[in-house]
Write an enzyme that holds these catalytic residues in place. Structure first.
Site, mmCIF file in Angstrom:
data_model
loop_
_atom_site.group_PDB
_atom_site.id
_atom_site.type_symbol
_atom_site.label_atom_id
_atom_site.label_comp_id
_atom_site.label_asym_id
_atom_site.label_seq_id
_atom_site.Cartn_x
_atom_site.Cartn_y
_atom_site.Cartn_z
ATOM 1 N N CYS A 91 0.705 -1.596 -0.521
ATOM 2 C CA CYS A 91 -0.331 0.103 -0.341
ATOM 3 C C CYS A 91 0.842 1.160 -0.217
ATOM 4 C CB CYS A 91 -0.892 -0.299 1.005
ATOM 5 S SG CYS A 91 -0.681 0.723 2.772
ATOM 6 N N GLU A 92 0.432 2.159 -0.457
ATOM 7 C CA GLU A 92 1.245 3.084 -1.331
ATOM 8 C C GLU A 92 0.898 4.504 0.395
ATOM 9 O OE1 GLU A 92 0.198 4.767 -4.386
ATOM 10 O OE2 GLU A 92 -1.679 6.226 -3.747
ATOM 11 N N HIS A 93 0.460 3.904 1.012
ATOM 12 C CA HIS A 93 0.096 4.917 2.040
ATOM 13 C C HIS A 93 1.120 4.581 3.429
ATOM 14 C CE1 HIS A 93 -4.142 5.967 0.137
ATOM 15 N NE2 HIS A 93 -3.233 6.225 -0.321
ATOM 16 N N HIS A 94 1.302 3.425 3.687
ATOM 17 C CA HIS A 94 1.652 2.721 4.739
ATOM 18 C C HIS A 94 2.966 1.963 3.970
ATOM 19 C CE1 HIS A 94 -2.367 3.634 6.176
ATOM 20 N NE2 HIS A 94 -1.446 3.907 7.049
ATOM 21 N N GLN A 132 -5.224 0.274 -3.311
ATOM 22 C CA GLN A 132 -6.470 -1.290 -4.371
ATOM 23 C C GLN A 132 -7.204 -1.314 -5.549
ATOM 24 O OE1 GLN A 132 -8.610 -4.086 -1.527
ATOM 25 N NE2 GLN A 132 -9.483 -4.460 -2.904
ATOM 26 N N HIS A 160 -5.317 -6.051 3.467
ATOM 27 C CA HIS A 160 -4.835 -4.566 3.901
ATOM 28 C C HIS A 160 -4.138 -5.001 5.526
ATOM 29 C CE1 HIS A 160 -5.573 -2.651 0.146
ATOM 30 N NE2 HIS A 160 -6.296 -3.112 0.728
ATOM 31 N N CYS A 162 -2.025 -2.716 6.696
ATOM 32 C CA CYS A 162 -2.006 -1.684 7.421
ATOM 33 C C CYS A 162 -2.929 -1.310 8.284
ATOM 34 C CB CYS A 162 -1.772 -0.552 6.926
ATOM 35 S SG CYS A 162 -3.378 -0.712 4.820
HETATM 36 ZN ZN ZN Z 1 -1.960 1.001 3.957
#
Ligand code: ZN
Length: 207
Positions: A91-94, A132, A160, A162
């Protein structure tokens, strides 16, 4: 890393800078208050940099090489479905993994693609920093552009880490996304046939 999500060629020249990745892991180890020189951590920056080179190899995948002559002219216009394509993404956020499976279907309009290529298309987009929703859309768009079929449908189910590890709301950790083109979008019966097929006898996601 920036890339044009609508253009599968745009990211083909991106490469992982191994040395820079390695240095940044040394910095990260220091930043969390650890000693990058102690035995257990000494080789960690090297391992992590190599790991990211592998996990993010999708940036370097050349779509035309991936297809590599595996397009075939056929007189077949029934739905083709490949279920349960396992994938691992970040995931590009975490930058934590999300793990799941993709189901890909299309209705040919004169052209089909070798079955082994669909998992490789999924991998090309999964092995990037992703969300996703975009992963799902990119797979569908690529099949649409490559085969120009009567329709394409992609459903992605994933867990996920995260959401799971950070334990905010564990029941939100599982997500389903879909992207449809052509007949799957226009025709309810076609869409239902696909959705019924992929839900039949499939195990719930578990990790
Ligand atoms: Zn994430």
């Amino acid at each position: 890393m920036e890339f044009d999500e609508n253009d599968p060629e745009a990211s083909a020249d991106e490469r992982i800078n191994y040395e820079a990745a390695k240095k940044s892991i040394v910095d990260l180890i220091k930043a969390v208050g650890e000693d990058p020189e102690r035995d257990g951590l000494k080789n960690t920056p090297d391992r992590v940099a190599r790991m990211y080179t592998e996990l993010l190899s999708g940036y370097a995948t050349e779509p035309s090489k991936l297809i590599n002559g595996a397009l075939f002219q056929v007189n077949y216009d029934e739905m083709v479905i490949v279920r349960d394509i396992e994938f691992y993404s970040l995931c590009e956020h975490h930058m934590l993994p999300f793990i799941g499976r993709a189901h890909v279907a299309y209705i040919p309009a004169g052209k089909v693609i070798g079955l082994s290529k669909l998992p490789r298309i999924v991998d090309m987009y999964a092995r990037r920093l992703q969300i996703q929703e975009r992963l799902t859309r990119q797979i569908a768009d690529f099949v649409q552009q490559t085969l120009a079929p009567q329709g394409v449908a992609v459903v992605v189910e994933a867990m996920h880490l995260c959401a799971m590890m950070r334990g905010v709301k564990k029941h939100d950790a599982r997500m389903t996304t879909s992207a449809m083109h052509g007949a799957f979008r226009a025709n309810l019966a076609t869409r239902q046939e696909f959705l019924a097929n992929i839900s039949r006898g499939s195990e719930p996601l578990q990790f």
